[in-house]
Design an enzyme around this catalytic site. Structure first.
Site: not given
Ligand code: AHR
Length: 517
Positions: A49, A196-197, A269, A324, A373
């Site tokens: 990103e 995205n999200e 995450y 992600e 990332q």
């Molecule tokens: O990876 C960081 C952020 O986490 C991304 O931009 C977003 O999609 C997620 O919330």
């Protein structure tokens, strides 16, 4: 704790091998006669990103830099990424994607506008790294492009134009502009994220609001490059909330001829507490085990969303794309606000292995994933500092797992035992196995126990193997890291198993990958 490790489909047929662990030795039996699903190489995808030093400095240094580069892209980073055979790179975000206007990133670099990156530190986005630079980068590393289009602040027309600009072989005005910018041939776009999200930074949409957008974008963001099929990935769930999964899958089930998708994304995450406060280094066994416990929740998430998807799509046409994932820890002290820089320790290596194992076991549904990332951000493969580069423990796991790319899962049975620390109980070991295209059998073994080595005996039902050899990633401490000063603190070392019982001893908190002979 008896933990049986195998693809979901073999769960019913496990009675053939009832395994008993004896005095600290774990038998790992590969059932080579019952192949599972293919482990799609795309589960080893990366995410890059426009965030902190992920692109600028991490990938792009510019053609005039003293750092060795090819057309502005760092040679050291390219060669490290080639070695792990990155299948695809997701770009330009993340939250950044829903504020990205592709036209800002084409044409002469000195004429591109300076815009803002409000999500990530509010810094200036120079737009120097745009469409052509990204496509050059993925071609240099041999990966596919996974583009995320702007649904949040863009328009269907803007997305449609970007796709036409990228992919049409016909001499349209946009294709001529692409040629004038240096690339007459159409680009291949393998994956397209539709937003995205959208439940969060991508527009705070309800599931139904998003589905209304999805139908339109999935129709008009067309791929014209017939040499490269493109899979469209809808925004899906945030963690365990099935609202988006239900809405998107229902819409897909009821869709007309006019639109389609090939995947739905899941973001999750390993974060434990929000805002991320678990230290990336200088932690103890309790924090180590807490993070591993949290990361193992991926199994439940994938199973939950797969079960919803199965109701609408029993043939598993739609892929679950975990685009992600990774550990999101407290930022490195002193690093710029919003840059999401964090160290990467041996614990991260186990986080990577455990998640990759989960994706591999769900290979019938999980057919792509992207760790967050790639460089200098979150659970990165690589850190850079001016002309220096260092590979993280996570990188080494991705390297060791290369033989699993596109291999066929082989069910594994083991009595995993229990690793207990404080009030946390985890399986003591985890394993996956697979057969590669050349017919070779591979096994990955993880010892979660931070204190005790694990002795594992490898066996293949119905076949005799006398040797296994490969690499083990272990570290002096659970929070050992590689630094620019000491880049070799955590690196894989040779390991082998031999003898009648094919016995192998895994150090505490380690990951090993071996080929059986
Ligand atoms: O990876 C960081 C952020 O986490 C991304 O931009 C977003 O999609 C997620 O919330």
């Amino acid at each position: 704790m008896l933990r049986l490790t195998c693809a979901a489909l073999c769960a019913v047929a496990l009675t053939t091998h009832v395994l008993a662990a004896d005095s600290g030795t774990t038998r790992v039996v590969l059932d080579a006669a019952r192949p599972g699903a293919k482990i799609d190489r795309n589960i080893f995808g990366q995410f890059a990103e426009h965030l902190g030093r992920g692109i600028y400095e991490g990938v792009w240094v510019g053609p005039d830099s003293t750092i060795p580069n090819t057309r502005g892209i760092r040679n050291d980073v390219v060669s490290a990424l080639k070695a792990i055979k990155v299948p695809n790179v997701r770009w330009p975000g993340g939250c950044f994607a829903d504020e990205y206007h592709w036209r800002n990133g084409i044409g002469p670099r000195d004429k591109r506008p300076a815009t803002l990156n409000p999500n990530w530190g509010g810094v200036i986005e120079p737009n120097t790294f745009g469409t052509h630079e990204f496509m050059d980068f993925v071609q240099q590393i041999g990966a596919d492009a996974y583009l995320s289009i702007n649904v949040g602040s863009g328009t269907p027309a803007e997305a449609a134009d970007w796709l036409e600009y990228l992919t049409t072989p016909q001499p349209t005005t946009l294709a001529k502009e692409r040629a004038a910018n240096g690339h007459p041939a159409p680009y291949p776009v393998a994956l397209l994220g539709i937003g995205n999200e959208s439940w969060g930074c991508g527009g705070s949409m309800t599931p139904d609001e998003y589905v209304n957008h999805l139908r339109v974008y999935a129709r008009y963001a067309r791929n014209y490059n017939t040499a490269q099929p493109m899979r469209r990935i809808a925004v899906g769930p945030d963690g365990d909330d099935t609202g988006y999964t239900e809405a998107v899958m229902k819409a897909w089930k009821e869709k007309t001829w006019a639109w389609d998708i090939e995947g739905i994304s899941l973001h999750s995450y390993t974060v434990v507490k929000w805002p991320p406060s678990f230290k990336a280094t200088g932690f103890g066994e309790s924090e180590y085990a807490t993070i591993l416990k949290s990361t193992l929740n991926m199994e439940k998430l994938v199973s939950t969303h797969s079960a919803v998807m199965d109701r609408y799509d029993p043939e598993k046409k739609i892929a679950l794309v975990v685009d992600e994932w990774g550990a999101w820890l407290a930022p490195t002290p002193g690093s710029p606000q919003g840059f999401l820089e964090q160290q990467n320790s041996q614990r991260d290596a186990l986080v990577a292995a455990l998640n990759l194992n989960i994706f591999a076991r769900h290979g019938d549904r999980v057919r792509a994933a992207n760790i967050a990332q790639m460089v200098n951000v979150l659970q990165a493969m690589i850190f850079t500092q001016k002309e220096k580069m260092v590979l993280t423990p996570t990188y080494h796991v991705f390297h060791m797992y290369v033989p699993f790319q596109d291999a066929t899962l082989v069910p594994v049975e083991l009595a995993a035992g229990t690793y207990k620390t404080g009030d946390i109980e985890l399986p003591r070991v985890d394993a996956i196995a697979a057969r590669d295209a050349a017919g070779k059998l591979w096994v990955s073994l993880t010892n979660l126990d931070a204190q005790q080595a694990a002795t594992l005996e490898l066996a293949v039902s119905g076949a005799k193997f006398t040797r296994a050899q490969g690499q083990v990633l272990a570290a002096p401490k659970i929070d050992s890291v590689n630094t620019f000063e000491a880049p070799g603190a955590v690196v894989p070392k040779p390991i082998s198993a031999s003898g009648k019982s094919l016995s192998v001893k895994l150090p505490p908190a380690s990951v090993a990958v071996l080929a059986l002979e």
